[in-house]
Design a protein around this motif. Structure first.
Motif, short mmCIF file in Angstrom:
data_model
loop_
_atom_site.label_atom_id
_atom_site.label_comp_id
_atom_site.label_asym_id
_atom_site.label_seq_id
_atom_site.Cartn_x
_atom_site.Cartn_y
_atom_site.Cartn_z
N ASN A 7 41.24 47.41 31.49
CA ASN A 7 41.90 46.40 31.96
C ASN A 7 43.36 46.21 31.22
OD1 ASN A 7 39.76 45.77 33.18
ND2 ASN A 7 39.08 44.06 31.75
N TYR B 239 43.20 44.27 35.48
CA TYR B 239 41.69 44.31 35.85
C TYR B 239 40.95 45.20 36.73
CZ TYR B 239 37.14 41.85 36.65
OH TYR B 239 35.71 41.62 36.99
N ASP B 240 40.03 45.89 36.25
CA ASP B 240 39.37 46.74 36.74
C ASP B 240 40.03 48.16 37.39
OD1 ASP B 240 36.70 45.59 36.40
OD2 ASP B 240 36.63 45.14 38.53
N HIS C 204 32.85 50.42 38.40
CA HIS C 204 34.36 50.35 38.19
C HIS C 204 34.74 51.53 37.50
CE1 HIS C 204 32.42 47.60 35.52
NE2 HIS C 204 33.04 48.35 34.59
N ASP D 52 37.39 52.09 35.59
CA ASP D 52 38.77 51.93 34.44
C ASP D 52 38.43 52.26 33.15
OD1 ASP D 52 37.08 49.61 34.56
OD2 ASP D 52 38.35 47.99 34.03
N ASN D 53 37.13 52.48 32.87
CA ASN D 53 36.64 52.95 31.58
C ASN D 53 36.50 54.45 31.69
OD1 ASN D 53 35.08 49.89 31.09
ND2 ASN D 53 36.46 50.77 29.14
N ARG E 224 31.15 39.33 33.62
CA ARG E 224 32.04 39.50 35.00
C ARG E 224 31.57 38.18 35.87
NH1 ARG E 224 33.97 44.30 36.08
NH2 ARG E 224 34.07 44.48 38.40
N ARG F 179 37.76 34.53 29.73
CA ARG F 179 36.92 35.38 28.77
C ARG F 179 37.31 34.97 27.29
NH1 ARG F 179 36.62 41.25 31.56
NH2 ARG F 179 34.70 40.73 32.90
N1 HSE Z 1 36.95 45.97 33.91
C1 HSE Z 1 35.61 45.81 33.31
C2 HSE Z 1 35.51 44.35 33.55
C3 HSE Z 1 35.53 46.53 32.21
O1 HSE Z 1 36.49 43.68 32.83
O2 HSE Z 1 34.63 43.57 33.42
C4 HSE Z 1 34.24 46.24 31.83
O3 HSE Z 1 33.35 47.49 31.61
#
Ligand code: HSE
Length: 315
Positions: free
Chosen positions: A14, A19-20, A137, A139-140, A186, A233
């Motif tokens: 992120n 995000y994602d 996803h 992004d990681n 999430r 969050r």
């Molecule tokens: N982009 C994801 C999230 C990363 O924020 O839920 C967590 O794996």
């Protein structure tokens, strides 16, 4: 039987603005995955070091699922025995399942003579993410495989954009040892964002990307803001705003939630400032009676998955 061992790094997904779709590879911690052909058609998890609570069944473990997907794609089922060494806590928000998935994909590709490009491995590694946290996803996994900062404008190989990095940047990460799993983190997110917020966030993302190309630290810092996810969050992370205030008062260029949390991160110019931020973050947590794990990482390119050991010669 040929044996190979790969390392893949932890990541910040992120990175406040994406995000994602955005992620950054960290230099300091990661997972190791060793693969050895076992002469069978199935894959087995034969060791899980520092991750005793993680699944070892072949259809539930992210590494064996990744290897299986690669075998299905190749149409060749050369089974492997898999030894996983977790280098940091799962559930930390630093991309633990992704590091294992990325290392597995990278190792199996090497072991089978590199049938896939590095970018193509990301889609396989994402299948490990799907089995570990219910969503594929990237992004990681993308920065864990590729290194550096990666923008994923979609899930196809051609959608992965490796962004430049400004020199001499460091990330500080702090993991408060509380349990937040990705799927829960999430679920608490609202499905809808006010148009005004979305518009501002799009502007910040564009400004951030341009700051990397222009090497403009001031724009980098002012654009790295999370208007969409952090308000929801941050409620799950003890002392979040105290840490943010302290870090920003001590030369942080940015502060935010790493992935789905509970880890937080700060970015600093130079290692000395990063160490200074680490000290003030530890002070914020001192009265909180929660165990923490902290790291300082140099940010850079070419710090993605790599082979750290092989028992056969390359021709
Ligand atoms: N982009 C994801 C999230 C990363 O924020 O839920 C967590 O794996």
């Amino acid at each position: 039987m040929k044996t190979i061992k790969a390392f893949a790094p932890a990541t910040i997904a992120n990175f406040n603005v994406g995000y994602d779709v955005l992620g950054v590879a960290l230099s300091h911690i990661g997972d190791e995955v060793e693969l050895a052909f076992n002469g069978k058609q199935e894959n087995r998890i034969v060791a899980m070091i520092n991750g005793e609570h993680l699944p070892v069944e072949a259809d539930k473990n992210c590494c064996s699922v990744v290897v299986r997907k690669m075998q299905e794609h190749l149409g060749v089922f050369s089974g492997v025995d898999i030894r996983i060494t977790k280098g940091f806590a799962s559930g930390s928000g630093l991309g633990s399942s992704s590091a294992s998935s990325a290392a597995a994909a990278f190792a199996y590709n090497e072991l089978t003579g590199r049938p896939f490009t590095r970018k193509e491995l990301v889609a396989f590694a994402a299948e490990g993410e799907r089995v570990a946290c219910g969503s594929a996803h990237v992004d990681n996994v993308a920065p864990s495989v590729l290194g550096g900062i990666v923008l994923a404008k979609g899930k196809e190989t051609n959608d992965l954009i490796e962004l430049p990095i400004i020199e001499n940047l460091y990330a500080v990460t702090l993991f408060p040892d509380i349990k937040i799993n990705t799927s829960d983190s999430r679920k608490i997110l609202k499905d809808h964002i006010p148009l005004k917020t979305a518009s501002k966030q799009v502007g910040l993302m564009g400004a951030f990307v341009s700051s990397l190309y222009d090497k403009d630290l001031q724009r980098f810092s002012s654009s790295l803001q999370d208007l969409m996810i952090e308000p929801m969050r941050s409620l799950l992370i003890p002392e979040f705003y105290e840490m943010k205030t302290a870090a920003m008062a001590h030369h942080a260029l940015a502060f935010g939630i790493s992935g789905s949390g509970p880890s937080v991160f700060a970015v600093a110019e130079g290692e000395k400032k990063a160490q200074g931020i680490l000290t003030v973050l530890r002070e914020v947590y001192r009265p909180a009676a929660i165990k923490i794990q902290t790291h300082v990482h140099a940010l850079g390119k070419k710090n993605g998955a790599k082979i750290i050991n092989r028992d056969y010669a390359l021709h």
